[in-house]
Design a protein around this motif. Structure first.
Motif, PDB file in Angstrom:
ATOM      1  N   PHE A  18       0.814  -1.216   0.000  1.00  0.00           N
ATOM      2  CA  PHE A  18       0.000   0.000   0.000  1.00  0.00           C
ATOM      3  C   PHE A  18       0.849   1.267   0.000  1.00  0.00           C
ATOM      4  CE2 PHE A  18      -2.385  -3.290   2.359  1.00  0.00           C
ATOM      5  CZ  PHE A  18      -3.455  -3.436   1.475  1.00  0.00           C
ATOM      6  N   HIS A  19       0.278   2.316  -0.581  1.00  0.00           N
ATOM      7  CA  HIS A  19       0.926   3.628  -0.577  1.00  0.00           C
ATOM      8  C   HIS A  19       0.439   4.418   0.642  1.00  0.00           C
ATOM      9  CE1 HIS A  19       2.905   3.599  -4.599  1.00  0.00           C
ATOM     10  NE2 HIS A  19       2.025   2.626  -4.790  1.00  0.00           N
ATOM     11  N   GLY A  20       0.619   3.831   1.797  1.00  0.00           N
ATOM     12  CA  GLY A  20       0.234   4.487   3.033  1.00  0.00           C
ATOM     13  C   GLY A  20      -1.228   4.286   3.392  1.00  0.00           C
ATOM     14  N   ALA A  27      -3.227   5.617  -6.575  1.00  0.00           N
ATOM     15  CA  ALA A  27      -2.365   4.811  -5.700  1.00  0.00           C
ATOM     16  C   ALA A  27      -3.244   4.035  -4.717  1.00  0.00           C
ATOM     17  CB  ALA A  27      -1.376   5.693  -4.949  1.00  0.00           C
ATOM     18  N   THR A  29      -4.342   2.508  -1.316  1.00  0.00           N
ATOM     19  CA  THR A  29      -4.083   2.803   0.093  1.00  0.00           C
ATOM     20  C   THR A  29      -4.967   1.938   0.985  1.00  0.00           C
ATOM     21  OG1 THR A  29      -5.763   4.554   0.296  1.00  0.00           O
ATOM     22  CG2 THR A  29      -3.574   5.206  -0.510  1.00  0.00           C
ATOM     23  N   ASP A  55       2.880   6.077   6.472  1.00  0.00           N
ATOM     24  CA  ASP A  55       3.456   6.275   5.149  1.00  0.00           C
ATOM     25  C   ASP A  55       3.509   4.975   4.358  1.00  0.00           C
ATOM     26  OD1 ASP A  55       3.824   8.990   5.572  1.00  0.00           O
ATOM     27  OD2 ASP A  55       5.885   8.764   6.287  1.00  0.00           O
ATOM     28  N   THR A  56       3.876   5.092   3.107  1.00  0.00           N
ATOM     29  CA  THR A  56       4.033   3.949   2.225  1.00  0.00           C
ATOM     30  C   THR A  56       4.953   2.900   2.847  1.00  0.00           C
ATOM     31  OG1 THR A  56       3.729   5.335   0.265  1.00  0.00           O
ATOM     32  CG2 THR A  56       4.837   3.218  -0.056  1.00  0.00           C
ATOM     33  N   GLY A  57       4.480   1.666   2.911  1.00  0.00           N
ATOM     34  CA  GLY A  57       5.301   0.570   3.408  1.00  0.00           C
ATOM     35  C   GLY A  57       5.333   0.396   4.910  1.00  0.00           C
TER      36      GLY A  57
END
Length: 252
Positions: A18-20, A27, A29, A55-57
């Motif tokens: 996911f992008h956060g 993107a 999420t 945040d992402t990751g």
């Protein structure tokens, strides 16, 4: 919303795909995936509000969000049904009715994170830890934690592009511990700035590895300059782990 009832969801997720947390254009999420699942389950559009962004990751062993329902009450099959609609990286653990004005973000009193570092390659933790081959001085890094807790303005550890009114945070606890072949950093505060924990971990690791003196930490914090602090640690080692709320928010 007339006759609305508010609920808190407790959930966890693996942040790798996911992008956060927060919804973004073009993107995938966590928030988007959960909203789509809830909307499908209740057959009406559902929006959620999380306790905060990741945040992402970045992962969460505990995240909390709230949403509203009108003229519907989740039954005993809710958890089974909603989890069947979610990907394996996201799990809903509980749903609790709360006061109509309860807010997952603004009512949170404490938030906790932990960061995991490993010292040998581990296929089971590859996406869940920062792999380092040099063991830092943990005692030195815990001394650095004592310095951290004497301060409240952490602009030096915040991402530059962020929408906040101030950079003050009250850190209640911060420490490192050795657990088998892992080094874990634990931190609890009333709020966190964007990128704050990863920036702290990266800076303290530089102190522990001897590339930055312990005495420099005070100067970094007082400078309020992100460029003075260390490089942010990789996102994959960071976990949101606890959100604490006043007991009177809950109706059950």
């Amino acid at each position: 919303m007339e006759g609305k009832k508010r609920y808190f969801l407790e959930l966890s997720y693996k942040g790798t795909p996911f992008h956060g947390w927060q919804i973004q254009q073009n993107a995938l999420t966590v928030q988007e995936v959960i909203e789509k699942a809830l909307s499908l389950y209740f057959r009406r559009e559902i929006s959620i509000m999380g306790s905060g962004r990741t945040d992402t990751g970045v992962h969460a062993t505990m995240q909390v969000c709230h949403f509203d329902l009108a003229d519907q009450v989740p039954n005993g099959n809710f958890l089974k049904g909603i989890n069947a609609l979610l990907p394996r990286e996201i799990a809903i653990h509980s749903i609790r009715p709360v006061r109509e004005d309860a807010h997952a973000r603004f009512d949170a009193e404490r938030r906790s994170y932990f960061y995991r570092i490993i010292f040998r390659k581990d296929p089971f933790l590859d996406e869940l830890a920062w792999l380092c081959f040099h063991r830092p001085d943990m005692d030195l890094m815990n001394q650095a934690c004592e310095i951290l807790m004497k301060h409240e303005d952490f602009e030096c550890f915040s991402k530059v592009k962020t929408e906040v009114n101030h950079f003050r945070c009250q850190i209640f606890s911060a420490h490192w511990e050795q657990k088998d072949n892992q080094l874990l950093f634990h931190i609890t505060a009333n709020r966190f700035l964007r990128g704050m924990v990863r920036a702290i971990v990266g800076t303290l690791m530089e102190i522990g590895n001897g590339t930055r003196p312990l005495s420099s930490l005070e100067e970094i914090i007082l400078s309020k300059d992100r460029n003075k602090a260390g490089k942010a640690a990789p996102a994959k080692g960071l976990f949101l782990s606890q959100i604490e709320y006043p007991a009177q928010l809950y109706l059950d």
